[in-house]
Design an enzyme around this catalytic site. Sequence first.
Site, PDB file in Angstrom:
ATOM      1  N   ASN A  31      -4.034   3.885  -7.896  1.00  9.77           N
ATOM      2  CA  ASN A  31      -4.538   2.801  -7.069  1.00  9.77           C
ATOM      3  C   ASN A  31      -6.050   2.650  -7.208  1.00  9.77           C
ATOM      4  OD1 ASN A  31      -5.014   0.958  -4.971  1.00  9.77           O
ATOM      5  ND2 ASN A  31      -3.450   1.883  -3.683  1.00  9.77           N
ATOM      6  N   GLN A 102       3.960  -4.567   1.781  1.00  7.67           N
ATOM      7  CA  GLN A 102       3.442  -5.703   2.537  1.00  7.67           C
ATOM      8  C   GLN A 102       3.981  -6.935   1.813  1.00  7.67           C
ATOM      9  OE1 GLN A 102      -0.239  -3.845   1.778  1.00  7.67           O
ATOM     10  NE2 GLN A 102      -0.868  -4.045   3.905  1.00  7.67           N
ATOM     11  N   GLY A 108      -0.148  -8.838   5.088  1.00  2.00           N
ATOM     12  CA  GLY A 108      -1.267  -8.090   4.538  1.00  2.00           C
ATOM     13  C   GLY A 108      -1.265  -7.957   3.029  1.00  2.00           C
ATOM     14  N   GLN A 109      -0.309  -8.586   2.347  1.00  3.39           N
ATOM     15  CA  GLN A 109      -0.248  -8.520   0.887  1.00  3.39           C
ATOM     16  C   GLN A 109      -1.400  -9.327   0.301  1.00  3.39           C
ATOM     17  OE1 GLN A 109       2.976 -10.677  -0.958  1.00  3.39           O
ATOM     18  NE2 GLN A 109       3.156  -9.179  -2.596  1.00  3.39           N
ATOM     19  N   THR A 110      -2.257  -8.688  -0.500  1.00  2.00           N
ATOM     20  CA  THR A 110      -3.396  -9.384  -1.085  1.00  2.00           C
ATOM     21  C   THR A 110      -3.199  -9.702  -2.555  1.00  2.00           C
ATOM     22  OG1 THR A 110      -4.480  -7.281  -1.521  1.00  2.00           O
ATOM     23  CG2 THR A 110      -5.045  -8.404   0.542  1.00  2.00           C
ATOM     24  N   VAL A 111      -2.345  -8.966  -3.240  1.00  2.00           N
ATOM     25  CA  VAL A 111      -2.026  -9.256  -4.634  1.00  2.00           C
ATOM     26  C   VAL A 111      -0.614  -9.823  -4.656  1.00  2.00           C
ATOM     27  CG1 VAL A 111      -1.706  -8.306  -6.952  1.00  2.00           C
ATOM     28  CG2 VAL A 111      -3.542  -7.436  -5.487  1.00  2.00           C
ATOM     29  N   HIS A 113       2.197  -9.838  -5.958  1.00  2.00           N
ATOM     30  CA  HIS A 113       3.120  -9.104  -6.823  1.00  2.00           C
ATOM     31  C   HIS A 113       3.715  -8.001  -5.953  1.00  2.00           C
ATOM     32  CE1 HIS A 113       3.690  -7.338 -11.151  1.00  2.00           C
ATOM     33  NE2 HIS A 113       4.673  -6.936 -10.362  1.00  2.00           N
ATOM     34  N   HIS A 115       4.880  -4.700  -4.533  1.00  2.00           N
ATOM     35  CA  HIS A 115       4.502  -3.328  -4.870  1.00  2.00           C
ATOM     36  C   HIS A 115       4.762  -2.428  -3.674  1.00  2.00           C
ATOM     37  CE1 HIS A 115       0.854  -5.341  -3.363  1.00  2.00           C
ATOM     38  NE2 HIS A 115       0.411  -4.154  -2.954  1.00  2.00           N
ATOM     39  N   HIS A 117       3.664   0.960  -1.840  1.00  2.00           N
ATOM     40  CA  HIS A 117       2.639   1.990  -1.685  1.00  2.00           C
ATOM     41  C   HIS A 117       3.373   3.310  -1.466  1.00  2.00           C
ATOM     42  CE1 HIS A 117      -0.728  -0.860  -0.834  1.00  2.00           C
ATOM     43  NE2 HIS A 117       0.282  -1.636  -0.487  1.00  2.00           N
TER      44      HIS A 117
END
Length: 173
Positions: A31, A102, A108-111, A113, A115, A117
Amino acid sequence: QMDPESFVFGPYKIDPNEVFYTTGLSYAMVNLRPVLEGVFFVCNECLDTKRRKHVLVCPRRIVKRFVDLSAEETTDLWFTAQKIGNQLETHHKASSLTFTIQDGPQAGQTVPHVHIHVLPRRVDDFENNDDVYDAINLKEMELKKKLDLDKERKDRSIEEMSSEAAEYRKLFI
């Protein structure tokens, strides 16, 4: 064996040296801004006191939302996360794992795609156990402010992430 191909995370190109595990449908990478960065402990084998602990598992195909994954991608993504989590929990001498997604901007997902965590957890790594979710949200928001497709990523160096990925890659040989 690592595929010599390129990887993408939403609109971002990922250096293959940051990727430490792949399947036909998923990959795992270190990350850029790990939540548990700065957690100090001593690894008996290497005496390294600054280990990163937070990694991401992503589908190879760029898929914005979890519901849009195929059944095969969903299965492979979670089996990969399970395998990664098991190895990292042992490697970091952790006692638990947090898996979180997210799914969408309001979550809260910023990208854009999907994923997962994967965070190996230890006793008292957060004062209140659920603070981990606030920490993930904060890091995602910080990352969103920092990422700009026209600028070089400057958070962790490629050398630092490549070194961490190389260490994790050895766990799956």
